[in-house]
Design a protein around this motif. Structure first.
Motif, PDB file in Angstrom:
ATOM      1  N   TYR A  81       0.830  -1.202   0.000  1.00 32.22           N
ATOM      2  CA  TYR A  81       0.000   0.000   0.000  1.00 32.22           C
ATOM      3  C   TYR A  81       0.870   1.259   0.000  1.00 32.22           C
ATOM      4  O   TYR A  81       0.592   2.211  -0.735  1.00 32.22           O
ATOM      5  CB  TYR A  81      -0.950   0.028   1.206  1.00 32.22           C
ATOM      6  CG  TYR A  81      -1.718   1.316   1.263  1.00 32.22           C
ATOM      7  CD1 TYR A  81      -2.773   1.554   0.391  1.00 32.22           C
ATOM      8  CD2 TYR A  81      -1.360   2.331   2.145  1.00 32.22           C
ATOM      9  CE1 TYR A  81      -3.464   2.750   0.406  1.00 32.22           C
ATOM     10  CE2 TYR A  81      -2.037   3.531   2.168  1.00 32.22           C
ATOM     11  CZ  TYR A  81      -3.089   3.737   1.299  1.00 32.22           C
ATOM     12  OH  TYR A  81      -3.754   4.925   1.310  1.00 32.22           O
ATOM     13  N   ALA A  82       1.910   1.269   0.807  1.00 33.31           N
ATOM     14  CA  ALA A  82       2.795   2.441   0.861  1.00 33.31           C
ATOM     15  C   ALA A  82       3.449   2.684  -0.490  1.00 33.31           C
ATOM     16  O   ALA A  82       3.520   3.825  -0.954  1.00 33.31           O
ATOM     17  CB  ALA A  82       3.858   2.257   1.940  1.00 33.31           C
ATOM     18  N   ALA A  83       3.901   1.622  -1.149  1.00 33.81           N
ATOM     19  CA  ALA A  83       4.522   1.769  -2.472  1.00 33.81           C
ATOM     20  C   ALA A  83       3.520   2.306  -3.475  1.00 33.81           C
ATOM     21  O   ALA A  83       3.831   3.208  -4.266  1.00 33.81           O
ATOM     22  CB  ALA A  83       5.083   0.431  -2.942  1.00 33.81           C
ATOM     23  N   TRP A  84       2.295   1.773  -3.458  1.00 35.44           N
ATOM     24  CA  TRP A  84       1.278   2.257  -4.397  1.00 35.44           C
ATOM     25  C   TRP A  84       0.945   3.721  -4.111  1.00 35.44           C
ATOM     26  O   TRP A  84       0.865   4.536  -5.028  1.00 35.44           O
ATOM     27  CB  TRP A  84       0.003   1.421  -4.307  1.00 35.44           C
ATOM     28  CG  TRP A  84      -1.077   2.004  -5.148  1.00 35.44           C
ATOM     29  CD1 TRP A  84      -1.265   1.822  -6.489  1.00 35.44           C
ATOM     30  CD2 TRP A  84      -2.091   2.920  -4.732  1.00 35.44           C
ATOM     31  NE1 TRP A  84      -2.336   2.561  -6.922  1.00 35.44           N
ATOM     32  CE2 TRP A  84      -2.864   3.253  -5.864  1.00 35.44           C
ATOM     33  CE3 TRP A  84      -2.418   3.491  -3.506  1.00 35.44           C
ATOM     34  CZ2 TRP A  84      -3.938   4.113  -5.806  1.00 35.44           C
ATOM     35  CZ3 TRP A  84      -3.494   4.362  -3.453  1.00 35.44           C
ATOM     36  CH2 TRP A  84      -4.242   4.663  -4.602  1.00 35.44           C
ATOM     37  N   TYR A  85       0.765   4.065  -2.840  1.00 36.69           N
ATOM     38  CA  TYR A  85       0.392   5.432  -2.510  1.00 36.69           C
ATOM     39  C   TYR A  85       1.481   6.422  -2.925  1.00 36.69           C
ATOM     40  O   TYR A  85       1.188   7.467  -3.495  1.00 36.69           O
ATOM     41  CB  TYR A  85       0.098   5.585  -1.013  1.00 36.69           C
ATOM     42  CG  TYR A  85      -0.290   6.999  -0.676  1.00 36.69           C
ATOM     43  CD1 TYR A  85      -1.563   7.463  -0.966  1.00 36.69           C
ATOM     44  CD2 TYR A  85       0.623   7.892  -0.133  1.00 36.69           C
ATOM     45  CE1 TYR A  85      -1.923   8.773  -0.710  1.00 36.69           C
ATOM     46  CE2 TYR A  85       0.276   9.204   0.129  1.00 36.69           C
ATOM     47  CZ  TYR A  85      -0.998   9.632  -0.168  1.00 36.69           C
ATOM     48  OH  TYR A  85      -1.347  10.931   0.071  1.00 36.69           O
ATOM     49  N   LEU A  86       2.725   6.093  -2.655  1.00 37.38           N
ATOM     50  CA  LEU A  86       3.821   7.011  -2.978  1.00 37.38           C
ATOM     51  C   LEU A  86       4.015   7.159  -4.487  1.00 37.38           C
ATOM     52  O   LEU A  86       4.501   8.183  -4.949  1.00 37.38           O
ATOM     53  CB  LEU A  86       5.121   6.548  -2.325  1.00 37.38           C
ATOM     54  CG  LEU A  86       5.155   6.641  -0.806  1.00 37.38           C
ATOM     55  CD1 LEU A  86       6.452   6.041  -0.286  1.00 37.38           C
ATOM     56  CD2 LEU A  86       4.990   8.072  -0.334  1.00 37.38           C
ATOM     57  N   GLN A  87       3.653   6.156  -5.269  1.00 34.77           N
ATOM     58  CA  GLN A  87       3.859   6.209  -6.704  1.00 34.77           C
ATOM     59  C   GLN A  87       2.612   6.580  -7.497  1.00 34.77           C
ATOM     60  O   GLN A  87       2.723   7.098  -8.596  1.00 34.77           O
ATOM     61  CB  GLN A  87       4.398   4.866  -7.213  1.00 34.77           C
ATOM     62  CG  GLN A  87       5.827   4.649  -6.831  1.00 34.77           C
ATOM     63  CD  GLN A  87       6.728   5.712  -7.431  1.00 34.77           C
ATOM     64  OE1 GLN A  87       6.718   5.970  -8.627  1.00 34.77           O
ATOM     65  NE2 GLN A  87       7.504   6.365  -6.589  1.00 34.77           N
ATOM     66  N   ALA A  88       1.422   6.326  -6.985  1.00 31.67           N
ATOM     67  CA  ALA A  88       0.212   6.615  -7.760  1.00 31.67           C
ATOM     68  C   ALA A  88      -0.839   7.358  -6.937  1.00 31.67           C
ATOM     69  O   ALA A  88      -1.440   8.322  -7.413  1.00 31.67           O
ATOM     70  CB  ALA A  88      -0.369   5.314  -8.314  1.00 31.67           C
ATOM     71  N   GLY A  89      -1.078   6.926  -5.745  1.00 28.94           N
ATOM     72  CA  GLY A  89      -2.145   7.494  -4.929  1.00 28.94           C
ATOM     73  C   GLY A  89      -1.975   8.969  -4.627  1.00 28.94           C
ATOM     74  O   GLY A  89      -2.935   9.731  -4.596  1.00 28.94           O
TER      75      GLY A  89
END
Length: 112
Positions: A81-89
């Motif tokens: 989730y952290a990786a997705w948020y930092l890159q897309a979210g």
């Protein structure tokens, strides 16, 4: 140090949206471009998911305890989730916040 891996929306475009400088057609083009970036970055998260699956298979094969396996799944979920948020979210949130401030009547152009 971690700032280089955090995706951000272009500041001049974000300011332009907040100030209402774009026509509806230009705004739609910006939205489509950002949507494409978000989708590409979300698909790239699949590689991270594959790596985590390999870790889980190794844990199962080594007959690790259920507690360790559950803890690993929780850590992997948070990391994904952290990786997705930092890159897309974060880019989605920045666009949607700017759209809400600059074009409150165009909620249909939000990124979903």
């Amino acid at each position: 140090m971690i700032g280089w891996c955090i995706a951000r929306m272009d500041e001049s475009v974000r300011r332009g949206i907040i100030e209402g400088r774009y026509s509806e057609m230009e705004l739609e083009g910006i939205r489509c471009g950002l949507q494409r970036q978000v989708e590409e970055r979300t698909k790239a998260s699949g590689a991270i998911l594959g790596l985590f699956a390999a870790f889980d298979v190794m844990l199962v094969m080594s007959k690790t305890s259920p507690f360790v396996f559950a803890a690993m799944l929780i850590v992997e979920g948070l990391a994904l989730y952290a990786a997705w948020y930092l890159q897309a979210g974060r880019m989605k949130r920045q666009y949607n916040d700017a759209l809400k401030r600059g074009y409150p009547g165009l909620e249909r152009l939000r990124l979903g």
